[in-house]
Scaffold this motif. Structure first.
Motif, PDB file in Angstrom:
ATOM      1  N   PHE A   1       0.859  -1.182   0.000  1.00  0.00           N
ATOM      2  CA  PHE A   1       0.000   0.000   0.000  1.00  0.00           C
ATOM      3  C   PHE A   1       0.897   1.234   0.000  1.00  0.00           C
ATOM      4  CE2 PHE A   1      -2.520  -3.357   2.011  1.00  0.00           C
ATOM      5  CZ  PHE A   1      -3.627  -3.348   1.179  1.00  0.00           C
ATOM      6  N   GLU A   2       1.351   1.598  -1.173  1.00  0.00           N
ATOM      7  CA  GLU A   2       2.323   2.677  -1.323  1.00  0.00           C
ATOM      8  C   GLU A   2       1.639   3.876  -1.975  1.00  0.00           C
ATOM      9  OE1 GLU A   2       5.658   1.368  -3.572  1.00  0.00           O
ATOM     10  OE2 GLU A   2       6.723   3.284  -3.412  1.00  0.00           O
ATOM     11  N   ILE A   3       1.741   5.034  -1.349  1.00  0.00           N
ATOM     12  CA  ILE A   3       1.138   6.244  -1.929  1.00  0.00           C
ATOM     13  C   ILE A   3       2.213   7.288  -2.181  1.00  0.00           C
ATOM     14  CG2 ILE A   3      -1.102   5.857  -0.844  1.00  0.00           C
ATOM     15  CD1 ILE A   3      -0.334   8.101   1.147  1.00  0.00           C
ATOM     16  N   ARG A   4       1.900   8.195  -3.110  1.00  0.00           N
ATOM     17  CA  ARG A   4       2.844   9.268  -3.451  1.00  0.00           C
ATOM     18  C   ARG A   4       2.037  10.454  -3.953  1.00  0.00           C
ATOM     19  NH1 ARG A   4       5.988  10.655  -8.250  1.00  0.00           N
ATOM     20  NH2 ARG A   4       8.092  11.332  -7.699  1.00  0.00           N
ATOM     21  N   LEU A   5       2.181  11.577  -3.290  1.00  0.00           N
ATOM     22  CA  LEU A   5       1.480  12.788  -3.724  1.00  0.00           C
ATOM     23  C   LEU A   5       2.479  13.696  -4.419  1.00  0.00           C
ATOM     24  CD1 LEU A   5      -1.271  14.410  -3.552  1.00  0.00           C
ATOM     25  CD2 LEU A   5      -0.215  15.624  -1.647  1.00  0.00           C
ATOM     26  N   ASP A   6       2.559  13.574  -5.752  1.00  0.00           N
ATOM     27  CA  ASP A   6       3.366  14.522  -6.517  1.00  0.00           C
ATOM     28  C   ASP A   6       2.428  15.541  -7.148  1.00  0.00           C
ATOM     29  OD1 ASP A   6       2.125  13.108  -8.513  1.00  0.00           O
ATOM     30  OD2 ASP A   6       3.919  12.149  -9.283  1.00  0.00           O
ATOM     31  N   SER A   7       2.933  16.396  -8.009  1.00  0.00           N
ATOM     32  CA  SER A   7       2.092  17.476  -8.543  1.00  0.00           C
ATOM     33  C   SER A   7       0.960  16.932  -9.413  1.00  0.00           C
ATOM     34  CB  SER A   7       2.952  18.460  -9.343  1.00  0.00           C
ATOM     35  OG  SER A   7       3.685  17.769 -10.338  1.00  0.00           O
ATOM     36  N   LEU A   8       1.220  15.863 -10.180  1.00  0.00           N
ATOM     37  CA  LEU A   8       0.156  15.293 -11.015  1.00  0.00           C
ATOM     38  C   LEU A   8      -0.945  14.697 -10.144  1.00  0.00           C
ATOM     39  CD1 LEU A   8      -0.838  14.577 -13.877  1.00  0.00           C
ATOM     40  CD2 LEU A   8       0.447  12.438 -13.705  1.00  0.00           C
ATOM     41  N   SER A   9      -0.561  13.954  -9.120  1.00  0.00           N
ATOM     42  CA  SER A   9      -1.556  13.393  -8.206  1.00  0.00           C
ATOM     43  C   SER A   9      -2.317  14.504  -7.488  1.00  0.00           C
ATOM     44  CB  SER A   9      -0.877  12.498  -7.176  1.00  0.00           C
ATOM     45  OG  SER A   9      -0.242  11.419  -7.798  1.00  0.00           O
ATOM     46  N   ALA A  10      -1.594  15.535  -7.077  1.00  0.00           N
ATOM     47  CA  ALA A  10      -2.232  16.631  -6.346  1.00  0.00           C
ATOM     48  C   ALA A  10      -3.289  17.322  -7.208  1.00  0.00           C
ATOM     49  CB  ALA A  10      -1.167  17.645  -5.909  1.00  0.00           C
ATOM     50  N   PHE A  11      -2.987  17.482  -8.494  1.00  0.00           N
ATOM     51  CA  PHE A  11      -3.957  18.109  -9.398  1.00  0.00           C
ATOM     52  C   PHE A  11      -5.253  17.293  -9.445  1.00  0.00           C
ATOM     53  CE2 PHE A  11      -5.659  18.010 -13.792  1.00  0.00           C
ATOM     54  CZ  PHE A  11      -6.154  19.303 -13.860  1.00  0.00           C
TER      55      PHE A  11
END
Length: 675
Positions: A71-81
Motif C-alpha cells: 500500500f504505497e502512496i505518493r502525492l506529486d504534482s500530477l496526483s495533487a492536481f
C-alpha cells in the motif's frame, strides 16, 4: 500535509460507518454521510492545493501479507492536481446531496447510498495517489465495483439493471487491458512499484513499449469513454442518482486521463514515437465530433449530458495528443502547451459537467422526468436552477468569460502551432483537427440552445413542469460552488496556469508559465503577443461594460425602466405549448444534414377525421437514429460470444469426475509448458 491526508481518510471512513450506525433515521443518515464527505473533500481540496504549491512530496508505504502488494502512496504534482479536481467536485456533490437525497427516502436506503458514495470517493482518491501497480489496480477495481452499485441504486427498474450490467462488463474489459499493460511493466521492472516502472532493470523494447501503450489506451480509454468504447456511458450515467452522475461524468472518467498521462509521460519519460500522439489525437477528434452529434439527437437530458462527456474527453485528448506529437519531435515547449491545454480542460470539464448534471438532477427532482419534451417554462419556476444551468451551458459551449472558453482556446493554439513540425502529414492533420474542434463547438452551441430553450423557456409542456418548484437550499449551494469555479477558472488563468505548469514541467521537461503569461499575467500568449494573445479578465470587463452600455443607452433613449406585461402576440390565436418548438423539431435540420451518419428511421402515423381525410385528428411522429457502433461492432461480438458459449456448454456436464479431469489435464499442460 500528512495531517490533511489523515483528515481526508477519517472523513471518508466516518462517512462509510456512521450512517450505518443510525438505522431507521434517514434524515440523520443523510446529514452524517454528507457532513463526513464535506469534511473529507474539503481536506482533499486543501491537500491538492498544498501539493500543487509545495515542492514537498508525500510518500507512505504499508506492507501487506499479500505477495507483491504494497500500500504505497505518493502525492506529486500530477496526483495533487487530480486530488484537487476529485475533491472539488466531490465537495459540491456532497453539499448537493444533503437536499437531493430526500428524493430517495422511502424507497432507497440513504445510509447505504451515502456509505457507498463516501467509499467511492475514497477509492477514487487512492487511484490517483497509488504508487504501486497492484495497489492501483485494487483501488481501480474497487472504484469500478462501487460505482456499479451506485449506478444500480434504483435496481427495481429494468433499464437500470441493463445499464449496470453493460457498465460492469465494459469496465472489466478495460481493466483487463490495464492489467496486461502493468504485467508487461512488471516483467521489465521486477516489481509493481511505480518507481521500478520508471527505472526498470531491463528497459522494454520499442515493440513492448508500443504494446503497453495500446493496452493502456484501450483500458483507460474504456473508462474515459472514447469512441468506440463509449457505449456504456450513455446508459450508466443517466440512471445513477444525479450527484453520483456528476462525479461519474465529472471526475471518474478523468482518472483514465490520469492513467494515460502517467504511463506515457511518467513511466516512459515522454520518450515515444509520433504515432502514439497521432493515435490519441485521432481518437480525440473522432470522439469530440461524434459525441456532440449524438448528444444533439437526445431528448433525455442526462443522456444528452453523457454524450457531451464523450465530446469533452475528445477535446482533452486532442490537447494531450498534440502535446505527445510535439514531444516526439523534441518541441518541448509546445508539448508542454498541449499537455497544459489538455489538463486545463480536464478540470474545466469536471466543473461544468458536474454543474450540468446537478442542474439536470434538480429538474428531475422538481418534475420527476428526464424527458425534455415535458419541460418548458421552468426558468420562471426555478430561477436559481435555471441561472446555474445557463452558466454551465455557456461554459460547455466555450463562450467567454467562462472556463471552457480558456481551455479550448489553448487547445486551438496548440493545434495551430503545428507548422513547426517537420512532417508535412502532421502539419496538415493538426489544422484539420482544429477544424473538427471548431465544428464541435458550433454543434455544442446548437445542442445547449436546444437544452436550455426547451427546458427553461416558453410555456410548460406538462403538468410536471407546471407544478415544478425551486429545489432546496443545499442543492442550490452545491451548484453555486461549481458556478463560482466556472467563472473563477475562466477569468483567472494567471492563477491556474502557474499551478498547471508545476504539473507539466516534470513531465515535459520544461517550464512554460512565464512564456505563456504576458503583461504581468493579465494575458495569455502561447508563443508571442503578435501571434495570438488573449486576456480573459479584460474580456470579461468588456462584456460587462457593453451590457451596461446597452442598458444605459436604453434608459437614455427609452426613459426609465418600467415593467409592462402583455400577452405575446400570436396572430390573434391564444398561444399554447403545442405551438412551441419541440426538442425533436429543433434538431430536424441538423439531422437531415448529417443523415449519412445518423441513419435515421422515421415513423409517422396519422388518424384522420371520419368526416374528411383532409383533416387530421391525431398525428404520431417518431424518429430513431441508428446506434452504429452497437449495431456493427458490439452486436456481432455479442452474437459471436453467445454462439461460442452455446457450443462450449457441452463441457458443463455436471460431473465432478469430469471437472477433476479438466483440472488434471490443465496441470499437466502447465507443467509441460514450464519444462
Amino acid at each position: 500535509m500528512l495531517n490533511l491526508l489523515w483528515i481526508l481518510l477519517g472523513g471518508y471512513v466516518a462517512g462509510i460507518l456512521l450512517p450505518l450506525c443510525l438505522p431507521g433515521r434517514p434524515e440523520f443518515q443523510r446529514l452524517t454521510t454528507s457532513v463526513a464527505a464535506i469534511v473529507a473533500t474539503s481536506a482533499g481540496v486543501v491537500l491538492g492545493l498544498r501539493g500543487l504549491t509545495s515542492a514537498e512530496l508525500i510518500t507512505g508505504s504499508f506492507a501487506s501479507t499479500i505477495p507483491l502488494l504494497t500500500f504505497e502512496i505518493r502525492l506529486d504534482s500530477l496526483s495533487a492536481f487530480f486530488v484537487f479536481t476529485i475533491s472539488a467536485v466531490g465537495l459540491a456533490a456532497s453539499v448537493y446531496a444533503m437536499g437531493y437525497l430526500q428524493h430517495f427516502e422511502g424507497h432507497v436506503s440513504t445510509a447505504r447510498l451515502g456509505a457507498l458514495f463516501n467509499a467511492y470517493l475514497l477509492c477514487m482518491t487512492f487511484v490517483v495517489l497509488a504508487n504501486n501497480g497492484f495497489f492501483f489496480l485494487l483501488a481501480w477495481e474497487l472504484m469500478s465495483i462501487l460505482s456499479y452499485f451506485l449506478v444500480v441504486t434504483e435496481h427495481e427498474k429494468a433499464e437500470v439493471r441493463y445499464a449496470g450490467l453493460f457498465y460492469v462488463i465494459m469496465t472489466h474489459i478495460g481493466t483487463a487491458f490495464i492489467v496486461v499493460a502493468f504485467l508487461i511493466c512488471f516483467q521489465s521492472a521486477g516489481s509493481f512499484s511505480f518507481e521500478a516502472f520508471r527505472h526498470p532493470k531491463q528497459p522494454l523494447s520499442e515493440g513492448m513499449k508500443a504494446l503497453v501503450f495500446l493496452m493502456a489506451l484501450i483500458g483507460f480509454g474504456t473508462k474515459a469513454g472514447i469512441v468506440p468504447l463509449h457505449v456504456w456511458l450513455p446508459y450508466a450515467h443517466p440512471v445513477a442518482p444525479s450527484h453520483v452522475s456528476a462525479v461519474l461524468s465529472g471526475v471518474m472518467i478523468k482518472t483514465a486521463i490520469y492513467g494515460l498521462v502517467r504511463v506515457c509521460f511518467d513511466f516512459f519519460g515522454g520518450q515515444f514515437p509520433w504515432w502514439w500522439g497521432f493515435t490519441v489525437l485521432f481518437l480525440g477528434a473522432t470522439s469530440a465530433l461524434l459525441g456532440v452529434m449524438y448528444a444533439l439527437m437526445e431528448h433525455d437530458l442526462k443522456r444528452l449530458l453523457a454524450f457531451h462527456s464523450v465530446e469533452n474527453i475528445g477535446i482533452i485528448l486532442m490537447g494531450i495528443g498534440a502535446g505527445m506529437i510535439f514531444q516526439s519531435y523534441g518541441l518541448k515547449e509546445l508539448a508542454a502547451l498541449g499537455l497544459l491545454a489538455g489538463l486545463y480542460h480536464t478540470i474545466n470539464h469536471a466543473i461544468f459537467k458536474a454543474l450540468l448534471f446537478l442542474g439536470a438532477g434538480s429538474l428531475l427532482y422538481a418534475t420527476r422526468t428526464r424527458n425534455m419534451e415535458e419541460y418548458g417554462g421552468l426558468l420562471r419556476r426555478m430561477p436559481w436552477t435555471g441561472s446555474f444551468f445557463l452558466v454551465g451551458a455557456v461554459s460547455i459551449c466555450a463562450l467567454p468569460p467562462t472556463n471552457g472558453f480558456v481551455s479550448e482556446w489553448l487547445v486551438f493554439q496548440s493545434l495551430f502551432l503545428s507548422f513547426q513540425i517537420p512532417t508535412v502529414f502532421l502539419k496538415l492533420m493538426l489544422p484539420i483537427a482544429a477544424a473538427i474542434l471548431a465544428l464541435t463547438g458550433v454543434l455544442a452551441l446548437a445542442c445547449f440552445a436546444k437544452a436550455f430553450g426547451i427546458a427553461f423557456l416558453a410555456q410548460p409542456r406538462s403538468t410536471h413542469a407546471r407544478r415544478a418548484e425551486e429545489v432546496p437550499v443545499p442543492m442550490r449551494i452545491g451548484m453555486g460552488i461549481l458556478v463560482t469555479l466556472c467563472v473563477a477558472l475562466g477569468i483567472a488563468p494567471m492563477v491556474v496556469v502557474p499551478l498547471l505548469d508545476r504539473v507539466i514541467a516534470p513531465l515535459a521537461g520544461v517550464s512554460i508559465a512565464s512564456k505563456i503569461l504576458a503583461i504581468d499575467g493579465w494575458a495569455l500568449a502561447p508563443v508571442n503577443v503578435e501571434f495570438s494573445s488573449l486576456s480573459t479578465p479584460v474580456l470579461a470587463v468588456l462584456l460587462v461594460a457593453l451590457a451596461m452600455l446597452g442598458l444605459g443607452l436604453a434608459v437614455a433613449f427609452g426613459g426609465r425602466l418600467r415593467t409592462r406585461r402583455y400577452k405575446t402576440w400570436g396572430c390573434g390565436i391564444t398561444l399554447s405549448p403545442r405551438m412551441e418548438y419541440t426538442a425533436t423539431g429543433f434538431v430536424q435540420p441538423i439531422k437531415r444534414v448529417f443523415s449519412t451518419i445518423y441513419q435515421p428511421t422515421v415513423k409517422l402515423e396519422t388518424e384522420f377525421l371520419a368526416e374528411s381525410r383532409y383533416f387530421a385528428k391525431r398525428r404520431h411522429f417518431e424518429f430513431h437514429i441508428e446506434p452504429i457502433f452497437e449495431k456493427y461492432l458490439y452486436d456481432p461480438l455479442v452474437a459471436f460470444f453467445g454462439t461460442l458459449a452455446d457450443r462450449l456448454k457441452v463441457i458443463q456436464a455436471g460431473s465432478l469426475h469430469l471437472y477433476l479431469t479438466y483440472i488434471f489435464v490443465t496441470l499437466i499442460a502447465l507443467l509441460l509448458l514450464a519444462v
